[in-house]
Scaffold this motif. Structure first.
Motif, short mmCIF file in Angstrom:
data_model
loop_
_atom_site.label_atom_id
_atom_site.label_comp_id
_atom_site.label_asym_id
_atom_site.label_seq_id
_atom_site.Cartn_x
_atom_site.Cartn_y
_atom_site.Cartn_z
N SER A 17 7.98 -9.55 -20.04
CA SER A 17 8.03 -8.62 -21.17
C SER A 17 7.18 -9.21 -22.28
CB SER A 17 9.44 -8.52 -21.74
OG SER A 17 10.30 -7.96 -20.85
N PRO A 18 6.32 -8.40 -22.88
CA PRO A 18 5.53 -8.94 -23.99
C PRO A 18 6.43 -9.59 -25.03
CG PRO A 18 4.78 -6.75 -23.39
CD PRO A 18 6.02 -7.00 -22.59
N GLY A 19 6.12 -10.85 -25.35
CA GLY A 19 6.86 -11.57 -26.41
C GLY A 19 8.14 -12.24 -25.94
N ALA A 20 8.40 -12.25 -24.62
CA ALA A 20 9.69 -12.78 -24.17
C ALA A 20 9.59 -14.13 -23.48
CB ALA A 20 10.36 -11.80 -23.22
N SER A 21 8.86 -15.05 -24.08
CA SER A 21 8.71 -16.32 -23.39
C SER A 21 9.96 -17.19 -23.55
CB SER A 21 7.46 -16.97 -23.96
OG SER A 21 7.42 -18.27 -23.60
N LEU A 22 10.36 -17.84 -22.47
CA LEU A 22 11.57 -18.66 -22.49
C LEU A 22 11.21 -20.09 -22.09
CD1 LEU A 22 13.77 -16.17 -20.44
CD2 LEU A 22 14.23 -16.82 -22.82
N ASN A 23 11.82 -21.09 -22.71
CA ASN A 23 11.55 -22.45 -22.26
C ASN A 23 12.54 -22.81 -21.14
OD1 ASN A 23 13.97 -23.39 -23.43
ND2 ASN A 23 12.94 -23.73 -25.40
N SER A 24 12.34 -24.00 -20.53
CA SER A 24 13.14 -24.37 -19.36
C SER A 24 14.63 -24.41 -19.66
CB SER A 24 12.75 -25.76 -18.88
OG SER A 24 11.61 -25.66 -18.12
N LYS A 25 14.96 -24.92 -20.86
CA LYS A 25 16.39 -25.04 -21.22
C LYS A 25 17.01 -23.65 -21.32
CE LYS A 25 19.13 -27.18 -24.77
NZ LYS A 25 19.21 -26.26 -25.90
N GLU A 26 16.27 -22.74 -21.93
CA GLU A 26 16.79 -21.38 -22.09
C GLU A 26 16.92 -20.68 -20.73
OE1 GLU A 26 14.87 -20.54 -26.51
OE2 GLU A 26 13.64 -20.20 -24.73
N LYS A 27 15.94 -20.95 -19.84
CA LYS A 27 16.02 -20.32 -18.51
C LYS A 27 17.25 -20.83 -17.76
CE LYS A 27 11.32 -19.01 -17.62
NZ LYS A 27 10.16 -19.10 -16.77
N LEU A 28 17.51 -22.11 -17.91
CA LEU A 28 18.66 -22.67 -17.21
C LEU A 28 19.96 -22.07 -17.76
CD1 LEU A 28 19.42 -24.72 -15.02
CD2 LEU A 28 19.73 -26.41 -16.84
N ILE A 30 20.33 -19.14 -19.05
CA ILE A 30 20.46 -17.77 -18.53
C ILE A 30 20.89 -17.81 -17.06
CG2 ILE A 30 19.19 -15.64 -17.96
CD1 ILE A 30 17.63 -16.05 -20.59
N ALA A 31 20.30 -18.75 -16.30
CA ALA A 31 20.65 -18.84 -14.88
C ALA A 31 22.14 -19.14 -14.70
CB ALA A 31 19.80 -19.92 -14.20
N TRP A 32 22.70 -20.02 -15.55
CA TRP A 32 24.15 -20.30 -15.46
C TRP A 32 24.94 -19.02 -15.69
CZ3 TRP A 32 26.43 -24.09 -13.25
CH2 TRP A 32 25.87 -25.38 -13.25
N GLN A 33 24.49 -18.27 -16.68
CA GLN A 33 25.22 -17.04 -17.00
C GLN A 33 25.07 -16.02 -15.85
OE1 GLN A 33 27.50 -16.50 -19.15
NE2 GLN A 33 27.70 -14.32 -18.64
N LEU A 34 23.89 -15.97 -15.23
CA LEU A 34 23.70 -15.04 -14.11
C LEU A 34 24.63 -15.40 -12.95
CD1 LEU A 34 19.79 -14.69 -14.13
CD2 LEU A 34 21.46 -12.96 -14.82
N LYS A 35 24.82 -16.69 -12.78
CA LYS A 35 25.75 -17.14 -11.73
C LYS A 35 27.17 -16.66 -12.08
CE LYS A 35 28.06 -21.27 -10.30
NZ LYS A 35 28.17 -21.80 -8.98
N ARG A 36 27.55 -16.85 -13.35
CA ARG A 36 28.89 -16.38 -13.77
C ARG A 36 29.01 -14.87 -13.59
NH1 ARG A 36 28.88 -20.72 -17.59
NH2 ARG A 36 27.45 -19.61 -18.93
N LEU A 275 18.12 -15.20 -26.60
CA LEU A 275 17.14 -16.20 -26.20
C LEU A 275 15.72 -15.64 -26.09
CD1 LEU A 275 19.16 -18.34 -23.62
CD2 LEU A 275 18.80 -18.75 -26.04
N THR A 276 15.59 -14.38 -25.73
CA THR A 276 14.23 -13.80 -25.65
C THR A 276 13.77 -13.29 -27.01
OG1 THR A 276 15.15 -11.63 -25.09
CG2 THR A 276 14.44 -13.01 -23.24
N GLY A 277 14.72 -13.09 -27.91
CA GLY A 277 14.37 -12.53 -29.23
C GLY A 277 14.09 -11.04 -29.15
N ILE A 278 14.46 -10.40 -28.04
CA ILE A 278 14.24 -8.95 -27.92
C ILE A 278 15.57 -8.22 -28.15
CG2 ILE A 278 13.49 -7.08 -26.38
CD1 ILE A 278 11.51 -9.00 -25.17
N PRO A 279 15.65 -7.48 -29.26
CA PRO A 279 16.94 -6.83 -29.54
C PRO A 279 17.25 -5.70 -28.57
CG PRO A 279 15.31 -6.32 -31.25
CD PRO A 279 14.63 -7.20 -30.26
N VAL A 280 18.53 -5.40 -28.43
CA VAL A 280 18.95 -4.30 -27.56
C VAL A 280 19.08 -3.06 -28.44
CG1 VAL A 280 20.85 -3.48 -26.10
CG2 VAL A 280 20.18 -5.89 -26.05
#
Ligand code: KIV
Ligand code: ZN
Length: 502
Positions: A17-28, A30-36, A275-280
């Motif tokens: 997504s334009p503007g949605a860059s995530l660093n490794s810590k943020e990706k991890l 999110i991945a924990w939350q996806l597992k939950r 974390l992406t800074g993209i509002p809903v």
């Protein structure tokens, strides 16, 4: 009931997504939350794309146990090697290969003919299969691919032991009945199709990503690729929360289950947005701020009588908290009095009529009425707040070349207390003197003054909001002298605080 595999690509397509860059810590995180959340597959990134992407896929593969961890690769040796090196740390690694098969992509982007594409696809699947057992193949731009060629490619990659074949609507061009028909025709025309899972990956360029995915399920798809909040390239991908809740709410039609823990949906959406800074967007289905808010009086009345009159899902089921009845100018008496009860004010008959009238007048001026407004309505207009502190006298000096000073006399019971103070201006000096007398130190949140009548001798009305003793209260005072009006407004608010304290 059959299960639909939920393949989450928030960390790969979502990050595109334009503007949605995530660093490794943020990706991890999110991945924990996806597992939950209970997703079956996490597409953690595109390892060849950058060293950062490689590192985060590797980290997710090493740390997140349970879901399949997938890395994307073009049908090229270097890509497949990189994807393998990153996902091999997972106990359930998957390599996701893609190669465009539509005429326009083959001619202009890849400059390759059909036979060469077919050969490359088969080679890539075999090579990836020599490294991992779980290989997914995507004929990119499948929805615009010549159907006969698409069947040939799918049959060949399944023969080469692809375990999942993904049908991407890469540019979001398909419409639901057409996309459903495409899946049905793949089932009917690819002889070995039963040996692989059919997956779909629908982009949202025409706002049809979710509808196309559901149509695919109806026609035999067993996996859906989707993202949290519908993030993704351009207009995004099909939104995970919408797909999951559509399958769940209409299980009468689909007869399919997912492994998603629905109560984690809202939390996951908030985390990804943060974390992406993209509002809903507020009116986004399932996770938007207004998704479970009702404003119209008729709806609120219906909800209070029987929730199902206007709600097809329960907000608590997606982890949203309680359904909200937003009080505004469309709200009715029923919702108004219910909210007052929740705040501890039980008004009936004439009292309720008067409060409701004041509420409607305020709602005409203000978009949303907050609980503090309701408290003010009730306290200001209905209950007589005892005047613990009464202004008896006020003197002040001020000018361009002297420090403003105020002397305030206040009656407290039978006693009169007099104090003086300096300040930034006469009003500030006066407020400080009142603070000394009352011992209630408030923080002024808002101050406004308006002329009630016209002309130079107009009556000035001061309205303030004060925060004191962890409560917000309002105060109002009027006089032809604006410093006196300010002092009265302040004392009005201070009296409310003192009354509540008692
Ligand atoms: O949209 C697309 O075609 C993709 C593929 C890589 C599956 O994202
Ligand atoms: Zn995509």
């Amino acid at each position: 009931m059959d299960r639909i595999t939920i393949f989450d690509t928030t960390l790969r397509d979502g990050e595109q997504s334009p503007g949605a860059s995530l660093n490794s810590k943020e990706k991890l995180e999110i991945a924990w939350q996806l597992k939950r959340l209970g997703v079956n597959v996490i597409e953690a990134g595109f390892p060849i794309a950058s060293p950062g992407d490689f590192a985060s896929v590797k980290e997710v593969a090493s740390k997140i146990k349970g879901p399949v961890i997938c890395g994307l690769a073009r049908s090229k040796k270097a890509d497949i090697d990189a994807a393998f090196k990153a996902v091999k740390y997972s106990s359930r690694p998957r390599i996701h290969l893609f190669l465009a098969t539509s005429r326009i992509h083959m001619k202009y982007k890849l400059k390759k003919a059909e036979d060469e594409i077919l050969r490359l696809a088969v080679w890539a699947v075999r090579y990836a299969r020599s490294k991992v057992k779980d290989v997914e193949f995507s004929p990119e731009d499948a929805s615009r691919t010549d159907r006969r060629f698409l069947y040939r490619v799918l049959e060949a990659v399944i023969d080469a032991e692809a375990t999942t074949v993904n049908i991407p609507d890469t540019v979001g061009y398909a419409v639901p009945f057409e996309f459903g028909d495409l899946i049905a025709s793949i089932k009917a025309n690819v002889p070995n199709i039963e040996k692989a899972v059919i997956s779909v990956h629908c982009h949202n360029d025409l706002g049809l990503g979710v509808s196309n995915s559901l149509e695919a399920v109806k026609n035999g798809a067993g996996q859906i690729e989707c993202t949290i909040n519908g993030l993704g390239e351009r207009a995004g991908n099909a939104s995970l929360e919408e797909i999951v809740m559509a399958l769940d709410t209409r299980k009468d039609l689909f007869g399919k289950k997912t492994s998603i823990n629905k109560k984690e949906l809202y939390k996951t959406s908030r985390l990804v947005s943060k974390l992406t800074g993209i509002p809903v967007q507020p009116n986004k289905a399932i996770v938007g701020k207004n998704a479970f808010s009702h404003e119209a009086g008729i709806h609120q009345d219906g909800i209070l009588k029987k929730r199902k009159t206007y709600e097809i899902m329960r907000s608590e089921d997606v982890g949203f908290g309680k359904t909200k009845l937003v009080l505004g100018k469309h709200s009715g008496r029923h919702a108004f009095s219910e909210r007052l009860k929740e705040l501890g004010f039980h008004l009936y008959g004439k009292e309720l009529d008067r409060a409701f009238k004041i509420f409607k007048e305020l709602a005409d001026k203000k978009k949303e009425i907050y609980d503090e407004d309701l408290e003010t309505i009730v306290e200001d207009e209905l209950s007589a707040i005892p005047q613990i502190y009464k202004l008896q006298n006020l003197r002040f000096t001020s000018g361009t070349d002297i420090t403003p000073n105020a002397e305030v006399a206040i009656k407290v019971g039978r006693k009169t207390i007099k104090k003086s103070s300096t300040g930034d201006g006469p009003v500030d000096a006066c407020y400080k003197a009142i603070d000394i007398i009352t011992g209630i130190k408030g923080r002024l949140l808002d101050y406004s003054i308006k002329a009630v009548t016209s002309g130079k001798d107009a009556l000035g009305e001061v309205t303030i909001r004060l925060k004191a003793a962890a409560k917000e209260v309002s105060g109002r005072g009027s006089s032809t002298d604006i410093v006196e009006a300010s002092a009265k407004a302040y004392l009005d608010a201070v009296n409310k605080v003192a009354h509540r304290k008692r």
